[in-house]
Design a protein around this motif. Sequence first.
Motif, PDB file in Angstrom:
ATOM      1  N   ARG A   1      16.150 -35.954  -0.794  1.00 57.75           N
ATOM      2  CA  ARG A   1      15.616 -34.782  -0.421  1.00 57.75           C
ATOM      3  C   ARG A   1      16.170 -34.350   1.003  1.00 57.75           C
ATOM      4  O   ARG A   1      16.258 -33.244   1.735  1.00 57.75           O
ATOM      5  CB  ARG A   1      13.497 -34.538  -0.640  1.00 57.75           C
ATOM      6  N   ASP A   2      16.549 -35.363   1.857  1.00 59.40           N
ATOM      7  CA  ASP A   2      16.988 -35.002   3.127  1.00 59.40           C
ATOM      8  C   ASP A   2      18.000 -34.138   2.843  1.00 59.40           C
ATOM      9  O   ASP A   2      18.094 -33.692   4.353  1.00 59.40           O
ATOM     10  CB  ASP A   2      17.634 -36.552   3.736  1.00 59.40           C
ATOM     11  N   LEU A   3      18.709 -34.437   1.635  1.00 58.81           N
ATOM     12  CA  LEU A   3      20.189 -33.653   1.956  1.00 58.81           C
ATOM     13  C   LEU A   3      20.015 -31.625   1.771  1.00 58.81           C
ATOM     14  O   LEU A   3      21.136 -31.026   2.194  1.00 58.81           O
ATOM     15  CB  LEU A   3      21.391 -33.059   1.043  1.00 58.81           C
ATOM     16  N   TRP A   4      18.159 -31.666   1.673  1.00 55.15           N
ATOM     17  CA  TRP A   4      18.212 -30.076   1.825  1.00 55.15           C
ATOM     18  C   TRP A   4      18.143 -29.628   3.608  1.00 55.15           C
ATOM     19  O   TRP A   4      18.065 -28.147   3.993  1.00 55.15           O
ATOM     20  CB  TRP A   4      16.601 -29.768   1.514  1.00 55.15           C
ATOM     21  N   LEU A   5      18.483 -30.845   4.243  1.00 52.05           N
ATOM     22  CA  LEU A   5      19.136 -30.090   5.508  1.00 52.05           C
ATOM     23  C   LEU A   5      20.208 -29.610   5.812  1.00 52.05           C
ATOM     24  O   LEU A   5      20.522 -29.088   6.687  1.00 52.05           O
ATOM     25  CB  LEU A   5      18.308 -31.164   6.497  1.00 52.05           C
ATOM     26  N   CYS A   6      21.039 -29.737   4.896  1.00 52.34           N
ATOM     27  CA  CYS A   6      22.369 -29.488   5.184  1.00 52.34           C
ATOM     28  C   CYS A   6      22.285 -27.553   5.398  1.00 52.34           C
ATOM     29  O   CYS A   6      22.699 -26.516   6.225  1.00 52.34           O
ATOM     30  CB  CYS A   6      23.075 -29.520   4.112  1.00 52.34           C
TER      31      CYS A   6
END
Length: 336
Positions: A35-40
Motif C-alpha cells: 500500500r505504500d506504493l500508492w504514494l507514487c
Amino acid sequence: MGLLEELWHHQYWLPPGATWEDMKESAETHYPKPRDLWLCIPGALLLIAVRCIFERTIALPLGRRLGVRDKRRPKAQPSATLEGFYKLLGRTPKEGELISVAKQSGLPVRTVQTWFRHRRAQDHPGLTKRFCEASWRFTFYFTSFFSGVALLYDPLLPALGWFYLLELSFYCSLVITLPFDVKRKDFKEQIVHHIATITLIFVSYCANLIRLGVMIMLIHDASDYLLELAKVLHYMKWKRVCEAVFIVFAVVFISSRLVIFPLITYYYYVTKFEMFFLSCLINAFLMILQLLHIFWSYLILRMTFNVILYGAKKKDARSDTEESDGSEAEDAAKNE
C-alpha cells in the motif's frame, strides 16, 4: 473478497514453504507494505511540478546564457482547408491526398507540400525545449545514481524504500508526460521500457527484493545521466566534449547493460532464489529489458563508429521523428 484473497495468495508472492504469517512484523523486523506504493501517484505529480519549476527558473535561463537558441523556422501561411486536414486527417498526407487537398484549397501541389512541411516544423520541439528536458533528466539521474550508491550500503530498509518510491514516481511521471515530451524514433520502445520498469519496481517491492531492485536501478542510472549530459553538450554545440562524453556513455552503457546486468540477475536467480510464480514474472520482465538493451546497444555502437570514423554523428538514430533542423534551415534560406 474471494478474488482479492486469491490475488494475494502466498503461493504467488512468496517462495515455496513461506506464508504471510512468516512476514508479520516485530519490533526488530520490518517489511515493505504494497500500500505504500500508492504514494507514487502524488509523488509523480510532485515531480512534474518540480520539473516545470526547474525548467522555467534554472534550465531555461542557463540555456540562454550558454547560447542555446531556437532556430528561426518558416511559418505556414493561414489556410482553413489545409489546417483542417492537418488536424483531423493527418500531418503527412500521401500523394493522392495531396492532390485532393490541393484542389480543395486552390493551391498548387508543390505549395501544399511545402505548407505541410512548414506546419510540421512549427510543432517540432525547439532546441530550448530539448535542452530543458535533457537538463532535468540529467539532474535527476545524476542525483538518483549517487544517492542510490550511498543508500546501497545503508542497512536501513526505510531509506531504500523511499529511494524505491522516488524511482517509481519518476517513471510514472515520465509516462504521464510522454505525450508532451520530445518524441524520438524509439518512442514505442520507450513505452515498453517504462511499463516494464514500473512493473518490476512494484512487484519487487511487494516481494521484498529491494536490495536487488536498487542494484538494477543503479545499473541503469549509471549510463542514463551520461546520455543526458551528452545531449546537453550537443545542444550547446560543444562538439568535442560531447563526442568524448558520448563515447564514455557508450562504454558504460554496453558494459553495464550487456555484462553487469545479466551477471547480477543470473547470480541472484541461481544462488539466492527458488523458482516460483513471482520470480518467473520478474525474470520475464527482466528479459524484456535485456532485449531493449541489445536493441539500444546496436544503435549506440552504430553512432559511436560514426563519431570515431567521421568525427561526428552522421545522424542520431534516436533523433526526433519530424524533419531535421537542416531541412528547416534550408527552407528558411529559400524564403530570405
